[in-house]
Design a protein around this motif. Structure first.
Motif, PDB file in Angstrom:
ATOM      1  N   MET B   1       0.845  -1.218   0.000  1.00 14.08           N
ATOM      2  CA  MET B   1       0.000   0.000   0.000  1.00 14.08           C
ATOM      3  C   MET B   1       0.873   1.260   0.000  1.00 14.08           C
ATOM      4  N   SER B   2       1.691   1.385  -1.013  1.00  8.19           N
ATOM      5  CA  SER B   2       2.552   2.572  -1.049  1.00  8.19           C
ATOM      6  C   SER B   2       1.788   3.767  -1.623  1.00  8.19           C
ATOM      7  N   LYS B   3       1.915   4.869  -0.939  1.00 10.00           N
ATOM      8  CA  LYS B   3       1.270   6.103  -1.424  1.00 10.00           C
ATOM      9  C   LYS B   3       2.126   6.724  -2.521  1.00 10.00           C
ATOM     10  N   GLU B   4       1.473   7.097  -3.606  1.00 12.91           N
ATOM     11  CA  GLU B   4       2.219   7.793  -4.653  1.00 12.91           C
ATOM     12  C   GLU B   4       2.450   9.250  -4.259  1.00 12.91           C
ATOM     13  N   ASN B   5       3.574   9.738  -4.690  1.00  7.68           N
ATOM     14  CA  ASN B   5       3.883  11.143  -4.386  1.00  7.68           C
ATOM     15  C   ASN B   5       3.351  12.072  -5.474  1.00  7.68           C
ATOM     16  N   ILE B   6       2.056  12.314  -5.414  1.00 10.95           N
ATOM     17  CA  ILE B   6       1.463  13.194  -6.423  1.00 10.95           C
ATOM     18  C   ILE B   6       1.645  14.653  -5.991  1.00 10.95           C
ATOM     19  N   PRO B   7       2.272  15.444  -6.843  1.00 13.40           N
ATOM     20  CA  PRO B   7       2.445  16.839  -6.447  1.00 13.40           C
ATOM     21  C   PRO B   7       1.092  17.526  -6.275  1.00 13.40           C
ATOM     22  N   ASN B   8       0.966  18.278  -5.236  1.00 14.90           N
ATOM     23  CA  ASN B   8      -0.293  18.969  -4.951  1.00 14.90           C
ATOM     24  C   ASN B   8      -0.423  20.194  -5.847  1.00 14.90           C
ATOM     25  N   GLU B   9      -1.323  20.094  -6.806  1.00 10.42           N
ATOM     26  CA  GLU B   9      -1.454  21.191  -7.779  1.00 10.42           C
ATOM     27  C   GLU B   9      -1.888  22.499  -7.127  1.00 10.42           C
ATOM     28  N   ASN B  10      -2.689  22.357  -6.101  1.00 13.58           N
ATOM     29  CA  ASN B  10      -3.270  23.563  -5.501  1.00 13.58           C
ATOM     30  C   ASN B  10      -2.223  24.552  -4.995  1.00 13.58           C
ATOM     31  N   THR B  11      -1.145  24.007  -4.436  1.00 13.72           N
ATOM     32  CA  THR B  11      -0.181  24.914  -3.833  1.00 13.72           C
ATOM     33  C   THR B  11       0.541  25.767  -4.861  1.00 13.72           C
ATOM     34  N   SER B  12       0.559  25.284  -6.128  1.00 18.55           N
ATOM     35  CA  SER B  12       1.277  26.068  -7.132  1.00 18.55           C
ATOM     36  C   SER B  12       0.371  27.079  -7.821  1.00 18.55           C
ATOM     37  N   LYS B  13      -0.947  26.952  -7.591  1.00 14.66           N
ATOM     38  CA  LYS B  13      -1.850  27.909  -8.241  1.00 14.66           C
ATOM     39  C   LYS B  13      -1.776  29.259  -7.539  1.00 14.66           C
ATOM     40  N   ASP B  14      -1.616  30.279  -8.375  1.00 12.51           N
ATOM     41  CA  ASP B  14      -1.383  31.611  -7.839  1.00 12.51           C
ATOM     42  C   ASP B  14      -2.562  32.120  -7.020  1.00 12.51           C
ATOM     43  N   SER B  15      -3.773  31.971  -7.567  1.00 14.40           N
ATOM     44  CA  SER B  15      -4.943  32.608  -6.963  1.00 14.40           C
ATOM     45  C   SER B  15      -5.273  32.024  -5.590  1.00 14.40           C
ATOM     46  N   ASP B  16      -4.892  30.780  -5.361  1.00 16.66           N
ATOM     47  CA  ASP B  16      -5.156  30.155  -4.068  1.00 16.66           C
ATOM     48  C   ASP B  16      -4.377  30.821  -2.938  1.00 16.66           C
ATOM     49  N   ASN B  17      -3.227  31.358  -3.282  1.00 11.71           N
ATOM     50  CA  ASN B  17      -2.362  31.935  -2.256  1.00 11.71           C
ATOM     51  C   ASN B  17      -2.518  33.449  -2.149  1.00 11.71           C
ATOM     52  N   SER B  18      -3.488  34.004  -2.874  1.00 13.27           N
ATOM     53  CA  SER B  18      -3.609  35.454  -2.908  1.00 13.27           C
ATOM     54  C   SER B  18      -4.611  35.964  -1.891  1.00 13.27           C
ATOM     55  N   VAL B  19      -4.303  37.111  -1.307  1.00 15.99           N
ATOM     56  CA  VAL B  19      -5.236  37.824  -0.448  1.00 15.99           C
ATOM     57  C   VAL B  19      -5.437  39.198  -1.084  1.00 15.99           C
ATOM     58  N   PHE B  20      -6.657  39.449  -1.588  1.00 13.55           N
ATOM     59  CA  PHE B  20      -6.947  40.729  -2.230  1.00 13.55           C
ATOM     60  C   PHE B  20      -7.409  41.735  -1.181  1.00 13.55           C
ATOM     61  N   ILE B  21      -6.745  42.876  -1.119  1.00  9.46           N
ATOM     62  CA  ILE B  21      -7.067  43.876  -0.099  1.00  9.46           C
ATOM     63  C   ILE B  21      -8.170  44.805  -0.598  1.00  9.46           C
ATOM     64  N   GLY B  22      -9.224  44.914   0.191  1.00 10.18           N
ATOM     65  CA  GLY B  22     -10.333  45.808  -0.127  1.00 10.18           C
ATOM     66  C   GLY B  22     -10.641  46.701   1.062  1.00 10.18           C
ATOM     67  N   LYS B  23     -11.940  46.876   1.366  1.00 10.71           N
ATOM     68  CA  LYS B  23     -12.339  47.851   2.380  1.00 10.71           C
ATOM     69  C   LYS B  23     -12.699  47.228   3.728  1.00 10.71           C
ATOM     70  N   ARG B  24     -12.434  45.935   3.913  1.00 12.04           N
ATOM     71  CA  ARG B  24     -12.752  45.317   5.206  1.00 12.04           C
ATOM     72  C   ARG B  24     -11.710  45.688   6.259  1.00 12.04           C
ATOM     73  N   PRO B  25     -11.976  45.349   7.524  1.00  9.14           N
ATOM     74  CA  PRO B  25     -10.998  45.689   8.575  1.00  9.14           C
ATOM     75  C   PRO B  25      -9.657  44.977   8.334  1.00  9.14           C
TER      76      PRO B  25
END
Lengths: 102, 102
Positions: B1-25
Motif C-alpha cells: 500500500m505505497s502512497k504515490e507522491n502526487i504533487p499537490n497542484e493547488n499549492t502552485s496555483k497563484d490565486s489560491d495563495n492570494s489575499v486581495f485587499i479591499g475595504k474590510r478591517p
C-alpha cells in the motif's frame, strides 16, 4: 593643470537621492525623481501611511512614461514609530522604492 | 500500500495563495494571510490604487506581530488598465507582496 579625481561625496549620501512623497501634485515628485535619474544617480522614493499609494503611482508613472530604461533596484517595507502631540506612540508603515536609471 | 507522491497542484496555483485587499478591517486580511503561512504556503497580498497603503499595513502587521519568522520574497509594482462604465481607460497602480513563512 591636471584635475584630481575626487570622489563626489554627495552622490553616496542617502538623503540627497531621496524624494519624500507628500500632498503635492504627482507630477512634482515625478519630475524631482527624473532629475536624479538623468544625472545618473539612483533615486529613492519614500512615503509613509496613506502616501504609500501615491509613491507607487509616482514610481510607475516615472518608469512607464518618462524613464523607460529605469528599473526597480529594491522595494523596502518597514514600520516606523511616531509620537503624536499627546505623547502616544503609533506605528506607521513606510515604503522605500529604489530606482536605478538603467 | 505505497502512497504515490502526487504533487499537490493547488499549492502552485497563484490565486489560491492570494489575499486581495479591499475595504474590510485590516485584521480580516491579516488572519487570511496568516492561515496560508501556517499551512507552509507562500502568500501574496495584492492591492490596487488607494488600497496599496492598506496592503503594506497588512503585510507589516503580519510580519511584526503574528508570524515573526516570515520574510518578504518579492514586492512587485505594476500598472493595470481598467475600463470604467463610460468606456474610459484609466491606469491604476498595483502592488503584489509575496511573503514566505520562513
Amino acid at each position: 593643470m591636471s584635475k584630481e579625481n575626487i570622489p563626489n561625496e554627495n552622490t553616496s549620501k542617502d538623503s540627497d537621492n531621496s524624494v519624500f512623497i507628500g500632498k503635492r501634485p504627482t507630477m512634482n515628485y515625478v519630475m524631482a525623481a527624473m532629475m536624479l535619474l538623468n544625472e545618473g544617480k539612483n533615486c529613492i522614493i519614500k512615503a509613509r501611511g496613506r502616501s504609500i499609494s501615491h509613491a507607487v503611482d509616482v514610481a510607475e508613472i516615472l518608469k512607464k512614461k518618462f524613464v523607460k530604461a529605469a528599473r526597480y533596484v529594491d522595494i523596502r517595507l518597514t514600520t516606523e514609530q511616531l509620537t503624536n502631540s499627546d505623547n502616544k506612540v503609533s506605528n506607521v508603515s513606510s515604503i522605500e522604492i529604489e530606482i536605478a536609471p538603467k
